[in-house]
Scaffold this motif. Structure first.
Motif, PDB file in Angstrom:
ATOM      1  N   VAL A  84       0.856  -1.187   0.000  1.00 30.12           N
ATOM      2  CA  VAL A  84       0.000   0.000   0.000  1.00 30.12           C
ATOM      3  C   VAL A  84       0.891   1.236   0.000  1.00 30.12           C
ATOM      4  CG1 VAL A  84      -1.809   1.270   1.221  1.00 30.12           C
ATOM      5  CG2 VAL A  84      -1.763  -1.236   1.319  1.00 30.12           C
ATOM      6  N   VAL A  85       0.562   2.205  -0.842  1.00 35.75           N
ATOM      7  CA  VAL A  85       1.351   3.434  -0.901  1.00 35.75           C
ATOM      8  C   VAL A  85       0.416   4.631  -0.985  1.00 35.75           C
ATOM      9  CG1 VAL A  85       1.562   3.391  -3.426  1.00 35.75           C
ATOM     10  CG2 VAL A  85       3.278   4.587  -2.067  1.00 35.75           C
ATOM     11  N   SER A  86       0.782   5.748  -0.335  1.00 38.87           N
ATOM     12  CA  SER A  86       0.056   7.001  -0.453  1.00 38.87           C
ATOM     13  C   SER A  86       0.941   7.998  -1.177  1.00 38.87           C
ATOM     14  CB  SER A  86      -0.333   7.550   0.919  1.00 38.87           C
ATOM     15  OG  SER A  86      -1.114   8.722   0.793  1.00 38.87           O
ATOM     16  N   ARG A  87       0.380   8.647  -2.228  1.00 44.14           N
ATOM     17  CA  ARG A  87       1.114   9.625  -3.031  1.00 44.14           C
ATOM     18  C   ARG A  87       0.259  10.864  -3.254  1.00 44.14           C
ATOM     19  NH1 ARG A  87       3.974   5.998  -7.876  1.00 44.14           N
ATOM     20  NH2 ARG A  87       5.691   5.183  -6.574  1.00 44.14           N
ATOM     21  N   ASP A  88       0.910  11.982  -3.529  1.00 43.67           N
ATOM     22  CA  ASP A  88       0.204  13.212  -3.824  1.00 43.67           C
ATOM     23  C   ASP A  88      -0.637  13.056  -5.085  1.00 43.67           C
ATOM     24  OD1 ASP A  88      -0.060  16.136  -3.126  1.00 43.67           O
ATOM     25  OD2 ASP A  88       0.577  16.299  -5.214  1.00 43.67           O
ATOM     26  N   HIS A  89      -1.716  13.824  -5.154  1.00 46.16           N
ATOM     27  CA  HIS A  89      -2.643  13.696  -6.285  1.00 46.16           C
ATOM     28  C   HIS A  89      -2.014  14.110  -7.611  1.00 46.16           C
ATOM     29  CE1 HIS A  89      -3.755  18.032  -6.881  1.00 46.16           C
ATOM     30  NE2 HIS A  89      -3.368  18.121  -5.624  1.00 46.16           N
ATOM     31  N   THR A  90      -0.895  14.835  -7.559  1.00 40.32           N
ATOM     32  CA  THR A  90      -0.214  15.207  -8.797  1.00 40.32           C
ATOM     33  C   THR A  90       0.653  14.080  -9.342  1.00 40.32           C
ATOM     34  OG1 THR A  90       1.631  16.169  -7.543  1.00 40.32           O
ATOM     35  CG2 THR A  90      -0.185  17.639  -8.144  1.00 40.32           C
ATOM     36  N   THR A 121     -12.701  17.913  -8.122  1.00 44.24           N
ATOM     37  CA  THR A 121     -11.996  17.751  -9.402  1.00 44.24           C
ATOM     38  C   THR A 121     -10.692  16.995  -9.196  1.00 44.24           C
ATOM     39  OG1 THR A 121     -10.805  19.879  -9.274  1.00 44.24           O
ATOM     40  CG2 THR A 121     -12.996  19.883 -10.282  1.00 44.24           C
ATOM     41  N   TRP A 122     -10.058  17.178  -8.036  1.00 39.74           N
ATOM     42  CA  TRP A 122      -8.843  16.408  -7.729  1.00 39.74           C
ATOM     43  C   TRP A 122      -9.193  14.946  -7.480  1.00 39.74           C
ATOM     44  CZ3 TRP A 122      -7.266  20.428  -3.488  1.00 39.74           C
ATOM     45  CH2 TRP A 122      -6.902  21.627  -4.102  1.00 39.74           C
ATOM     46  N   ILE A 123     -10.312  14.713  -6.788  1.00 44.29           N
ATOM     47  CA  ILE A 123     -10.755  13.342  -6.559  1.00 44.29           C
ATOM     48  C   ILE A 123     -11.043  12.662  -7.898  1.00 44.29           C
ATOM     49  CG2 ILE A 123     -12.605  11.929  -5.579  1.00 44.29           C
ATOM     50  CD1 ILE A 123     -12.755  13.890  -3.253  1.00 44.29           C
ATOM     51  N   ASP A 124     -11.673  13.400  -8.815  1.00 41.31           N
ATOM     52  CA  ASP A 124     -11.919  12.845 -10.149  1.00 41.31           C
ATOM     53  C   ASP A 124     -10.609  12.460 -10.831  1.00 41.31           C
ATOM     54  OD1 ASP A 124     -14.598  13.351  -9.729  1.00 41.31           O
ATOM     55  OD2 ASP A 124     -14.645  15.153 -10.978  1.00 41.31           O
ATOM     56  N   ALA A 125      -9.604  13.323 -10.709  1.00 40.41           N
ATOM     57  CA  ALA A 125      -8.307  13.034 -11.323  1.00 40.41           C
ATOM     58  C   ALA A 125      -7.658  11.808 -10.686  1.00 40.41           C
ATOM     59  CB  ALA A 125      -7.394  14.249 -11.202  1.00 40.41           C
ATOM     60  N   CYS A 126      -7.818  11.669  -9.361  1.00 42.45           N
ATOM     61  CA  CYS A 126      -7.288  10.480  -8.677  1.00 42.45           C
ATOM     62  C   CYS A 126      -7.922   9.218  -9.256  1.00 42.45           C
ATOM     63  CB  CYS A 126      -7.568  10.559  -7.180  1.00 42.45           C
ATOM     64  SG  CYS A 126      -6.692  11.875  -6.295  1.00 42.45           S
ATOM     65  N   ALA A 127      -9.236   9.259  -9.425  1.00 44.62           N
ATOM     66  CA  ALA A 127      -9.938   8.097  -9.974  1.00 44.62           C
ATOM     67  C   ALA A 127      -9.500   7.823 -11.404  1.00 44.62           C
ATOM     68  CB  ALA A 127     -11.451   8.329  -9.905  1.00 44.62           C
ATOM     69  N   ASP A 128      -9.371   8.874 -12.189  1.00 38.37           N
ATOM     70  CA  ASP A 128      -8.989   8.698 -13.588  1.00 38.37           C
ATOM     71  C   ASP A 128      -7.585   8.111 -13.720  1.00 38.37           C
ATOM     72  OD1 ASP A 128     -11.418   9.734 -14.374  1.00 38.37           O
ATOM     73  OD2 ASP A 128     -10.640  11.757 -14.767  1.00 38.37           O
ATOM     74  N   LYS A 129      -6.706   8.437 -12.781  1.00 33.62           N
ATOM     75  CA  LYS A 129      -5.343   7.927 -12.830  1.00 33.62           C
ATOM     76  C   LYS A 129      -5.242   6.468 -12.376  1.00 33.62           C
ATOM     77  CE  LYS A 129      -2.757  12.239 -12.155  1.00 33.62           C
ATOM     78  NZ  LYS A 129      -1.795  12.954 -11.278  1.00 33.62           N
ATOM     79  N   GLY A 130      -6.280   5.990 -11.689  1.00 33.16           N
ATOM     80  CA  GLY A 130      -6.264   4.608 -11.238  1.00 33.16           C
ATOM     81  C   GLY A 130      -5.970   4.412  -9.768  1.00 33.16           C
ATOM     82  N   PHE A 131      -6.045   5.490  -8.971  1.00 33.83           N
ATOM     83  CA  PHE A 131      -5.906   5.332  -7.526  1.00 33.83           C
ATOM     84  C   PHE A 131      -7.100   4.552  -6.976  1.00 33.83           C
ATOM     85  CE2 PHE A 131      -2.938   8.830  -8.099  1.00 33.83           C
ATOM     86  CZ  PHE A 131      -1.982   8.608  -7.130  1.00 33.83           C
TER      87      PHE A 131
END
Length: 272
Positions: free
Chosen positions: A65-71, A137-147
């Protein structure tokens, strides 16, 4: 720039509230009004963890498990948590928020005294909706990236200014939780042990707890989240103590306060 070490509030745990969700086969199944949202997967309990919110790098071979910044991008093959600063403006980004920054009676923007970040104004339902629209919008980007999950930081901002109430924070994080669930993401409670037993109000699924071993708060988190708690300690002494007491149940990691990458002079990462 994301943060690691937060000044902790010394508030007592609250009385337990009934939960409106259950975990079945590692999936969170909601029984709330938002039950139509897709089931979300929780981080595996007691799994080796790495906190990479300062800089993303190739995880050690034991990490699950890893936590990373939304960027950043998620780590392939692992359970990925997406870090966002949800309750405060990043330094230098005040202009992006306009009239959504918290102001005092004199109209002056109010800053977190510990991190020199402007608080976001979540005092009214209308303001909460406007702030959430941007954060989502950041949450959407997280989902789109595959988080797989999102970690909204500074839930505990209400402990550092009298202008924001606990009720304000709970109502705002619920907006983020509902949106995350709609996007198929789990959402973690960052610190704030006094809210751990109020999941029916917050909608949060697991906890990311900094220094709960040092402050003897890990039990406050397990009261509300059972073993779905990720612990980050920043001192070897408290890491050892936390591993001895909780290492068989919880994910526990030792990191350097600046959460640097391997190769840096201050880099530290150990797991139980």
């Amino acid at each position: 720039m994301p943060h690691a070490h937060r000044v902790r509030s010394r508030k007592p745990a609250v009385v337990a509230a009934s939960l409106t969700c259950a975990v079945v086969g590692g999936l969170l199944v909601s029984s709330s009004a938002n039950a139509a949202a897709p089931a979300v997967e929780l981080p595996p309990a007691n799994a080796p963890f790495d906190y990479q919110i300062g800089q993303a790098y190739t995880p050690a071979s034991d990490v699950e498990v890893v936590s990373r910044d939304h960027t950043a991008s998620p780590a392939a093959g692992l359970y990925n948590i997406c870090y966002i600063n949800a309750f405060q403006a990043q330094p230098g980004a005040e202009d992006e928020w306009g009239d959504l920054l918290l102001t005092d009676a004199d109209g002056e923007v109010v800053y977190d005294p510990d991190w020199d970040e402007a608080f976001l104004d979540i005092r009214t339902a209308a303001k909460r909706q406007q702030v959430a629209a941007k954060v989502n919008t950041w949450i959407d980007a997280c989902a789109d990236k595959g988080f797989d999950a999102v970690e909204p930081d500074n839930l505990d901002s209400f402990t550092r200014t009298d202008l924001i109430s606990k009720a304000n924070a709970k109502a705002f994080v619920r907006l983020l939780a509902d949106h995350a669930h709609d996007k198929g993401l789990a959402i973690g409670q960052k610190n704030t042990p006094e809210l751990s037993t109020e999941r029916s109000a917050t909608g949060l699924d697991f906890a990311v707890a900094e220094e709960c071993g040092e402050w003897k708060e890990c039990g406050d988190y397990t009261e509300g989240f059972n073993d779905d708690v990720i612990v980050i300690e920043y001192q070897q002494k408290y890491f050892d103590e936390t591993c001895a007491q909780w290492g068989g149940r919880l994910s526990v990691v030792l990191r350097d306060v600046l959460v640097t990458a391997p190769g840096g002079s201050g880099y530290v990462r150990k797991a139980c």
